[in-house]
Write a protein that holds these residues in place. Structure first.
Motif, short mmCIF file in Angstrom:
data_model
loop_
_atom_site.label_atom_id
_atom_site.label_comp_id
_atom_site.label_asym_id
_atom_site.label_seq_id
_atom_site.Cartn_x
_atom_site.Cartn_y
_atom_site.Cartn_z
N CYS A 140 5.86 1.68 -6.18
CA CYS A 140 6.91 0.70 -6.01
C CYS A 140 6.42 -0.52 -5.22
O CYS A 140 6.76 -1.64 -5.54
N MET A 141 5.61 -0.24 -4.19
CA MET A 141 5.13 -1.34 -3.35
C MET A 141 4.16 -2.23 -4.14
O MET A 141 4.22 -3.46 -4.01
N ASP A 142 3.30 -1.63 -4.96
CA ASP A 142 2.37 -2.43 -5.77
C ASP A 142 3.13 -3.28 -6.79
O ASP A 142 2.81 -4.45 -6.98
N LEU A 143 4.12 -2.69 -7.43
CA LEU A 143 4.91 -3.43 -8.41
C LEU A 143 5.68 -4.56 -7.74
O LEU A 143 5.74 -5.68 -8.26
N ALA A 144 6.23 -4.31 -6.56
CA ALA A 144 6.95 -5.36 -5.82
C ALA A 144 6.00 -6.50 -5.48
O ALA A 144 6.38 -7.68 -5.59
N ALA A 145 4.78 -6.18 -5.09
CA ALA A 145 3.79 -7.23 -4.77
C ALA A 145 3.45 -8.05 -6.01
O ALA A 145 3.34 -9.28 -5.94
N GLU A 146 3.29 -7.38 -7.15
CA GLU A 146 3.00 -8.09 -8.40
C GLU A 146 4.14 -9.02 -8.80
O GLU A 146 3.93 -10.17 -9.20
N ILE A 147 5.35 -8.53 -8.72
CA ILE A 147 6.53 -9.33 -9.08
C ILE A 147 6.67 -10.51 -8.13
O ILE A 147 6.92 -11.64 -8.56
N SER A 148 6.49 -10.26 -6.84
CA SER A 148 6.57 -11.33 -5.84
C SER A 148 5.56 -12.43 -6.12
O SER A 148 5.88 -13.62 -6.06
N ALA A 149 4.33 -12.04 -6.43
CA ALA A 149 3.27 -13.02 -6.70
C ALA A 149 3.56 -13.79 -7.99
O ALA A 149 3.41 -15.02 -8.02
N ARG A 150 3.99 -13.09 -9.02
CA ARG A 150 4.22 -13.75 -10.31
C ARG A 150 5.37 -14.76 -10.24
O ARG A 150 5.30 -15.83 -10.83
N TRP A 151 6.45 -14.42 -9.53
CA TRP A 151 7.63 -15.27 -9.51
C TRP A 151 7.82 -16.01 -8.19
O TRP A 151 8.85 -16.63 -7.97
N ASP A 152 6.83 -15.92 -7.30
CA ASP A 152 6.85 -16.61 -6.01
C ASP A 152 8.14 -16.29 -5.23
O ASP A 152 8.85 -17.17 -4.78
N LEU A 153 8.40 -14.99 -5.09
CA LEU A 153 9.61 -14.53 -4.41
C LEU A 153 9.35 -14.33 -2.93
O LEU A 153 8.29 -13.85 -2.53
N ALA A 154 10.31 -14.66 -2.11
CA ALA A 154 10.20 -14.43 -0.67
C ALA A 154 10.41 -12.96 -0.35
O ALA A 154 9.78 -12.41 0.56
N VAL A 155 11.29 -12.29 -1.09
CA VAL A 155 11.58 -10.88 -0.87
C VAL A 155 11.69 -10.19 -2.23
O VAL A 155 12.34 -10.70 -3.14
N CYS A 156 11.04 -9.05 -2.34
CA CYS A 156 11.16 -8.24 -3.55
C CYS A 156 11.03 -6.77 -3.16
O CYS A 156 10.05 -6.38 -2.53
N GLU A 157 12.02 -5.99 -3.51
CA GLU A 157 12.00 -4.54 -3.27
C GLU A 157 12.11 -3.86 -4.62
O GLU A 157 12.97 -4.20 -5.43
N ASP A 188 16.09 7.71 -11.02
CA ASP A 188 16.06 9.01 -11.67
C ASP A 188 16.27 8.80 -13.16
O ASP A 188 17.36 8.41 -13.58
N PRO A 189 15.23 9.06 -13.98
CA PRO A 189 15.39 8.85 -15.44
C PRO A 189 16.52 9.67 -16.04
O PRO A 189 17.10 9.30 -17.04
N ALA A 190 16.85 10.79 -15.41
CA ALA A 190 17.94 11.64 -15.92
C ALA A 190 19.31 11.06 -15.59
O ALA A 190 20.31 11.47 -16.15
N ALA A 191 19.35 10.11 -14.65
CA ALA A 191 20.63 9.50 -14.24
C ALA A 191 20.45 7.99 -14.13
O ALA A 191 20.45 7.44 -13.03
N PRO A 192 20.28 7.30 -15.25
CA PRO A 192 20.00 5.85 -15.20
C PRO A 192 21.12 5.02 -14.59
O PRO A 192 20.89 3.91 -14.14
N ASP A 193 22.34 5.55 -14.54
CA ASP A 193 23.45 4.80 -13.94
C ASP A 193 23.56 5.02 -12.43
O ASP A 193 24.41 4.42 -11.79
N LEU A 194 22.74 5.88 -11.87
CA LEU A 194 22.78 6.17 -10.45
C LEU A 194 22.28 4.95 -9.67
O LEU A 194 21.20 4.45 -9.92
N LEU A 195 23.07 4.48 -8.72
CA LEU A 195 22.75 3.26 -7.99
C LEU A 195 22.32 3.51 -6.55
O LEU A 195 22.13 2.57 -5.80
N ALA A 196 22.14 4.77 -6.16
CA ALA A 196 21.87 5.09 -4.76
C ALA A 196 20.62 4.40 -4.22
O ALA A 196 20.64 3.85 -3.12
N GLY A 197 19.53 4.41 -4.95
CA GLY A 197 18.29 3.79 -4.48
C GLY A 197 18.42 2.29 -4.32
O GLY A 197 18.02 1.72 -3.29
N VAL A 198 18.98 1.64 -5.31
CA VAL A 198 19.19 0.19 -5.26
C VAL A 198 20.15 -0.16 -4.14
O VAL A 198 19.91 -1.09 -3.35
#
Length: 106
Positions: free
Chosen positions: A1-18, A23-33
């Motif tokens: 997750c941290m590597d992907l966040a760094a890639e997204i931040s660099a590509r789109w020049d974001l100040a913050v990216c998390e 859970d693939p079995a529960a795609p509507d679950l929002l707990a992590g977000v």
């Protein structure tokens, strides 16, 4: 997750990216977000400098506000980016603005 966040931040020049796992079995679950977003929002709310915090609506934002700790932040103003009413005159069930204002005002 941290590597992907760094890639997204660099590509789109974001100040913050998390990036949070889901859970693939529960795609509507929002707990992590919701937990990650609540942590970021809490950092803003704990700042002493007054801010205007504008919110939209939606399930993810509602879950974020519900994951937020109650706190006393009278220096901030919570406003809605959208109207809070549906066509029939009732408040939208995903209204996060009023819920956030209730959580941070004492």
């Amino acid at each position: 997750c941290m590597d992907l966040a760094a890639e997204i931040s660099a590509r789109w020049d974001l100040a913050v990216c998390e990036v949070v796992p889901s859970d693939p079995a529960a795609p509507d679950l929002l707990a992590g977000v919701a937990s990650a977003a609540a942590g970021l929002l809490e950092k803003v709310l704990r700042q002493a400098e007054p801010k205007v915090i504008a919110l939209g609506t939606g399930r993810a934002l509602k879950a974020t506000v519900e994951a937020l700790s109650r706190m006393d932040c009278p220096q901030h103003r919570i406003v809605s980016l959208l109207g809070n009413m549906m066509a029939d005159g009732q408040a939208t069930p995903y209204n996060a603005t009023i819920r956030l204002a209730d959580r941070v005002a004492r």
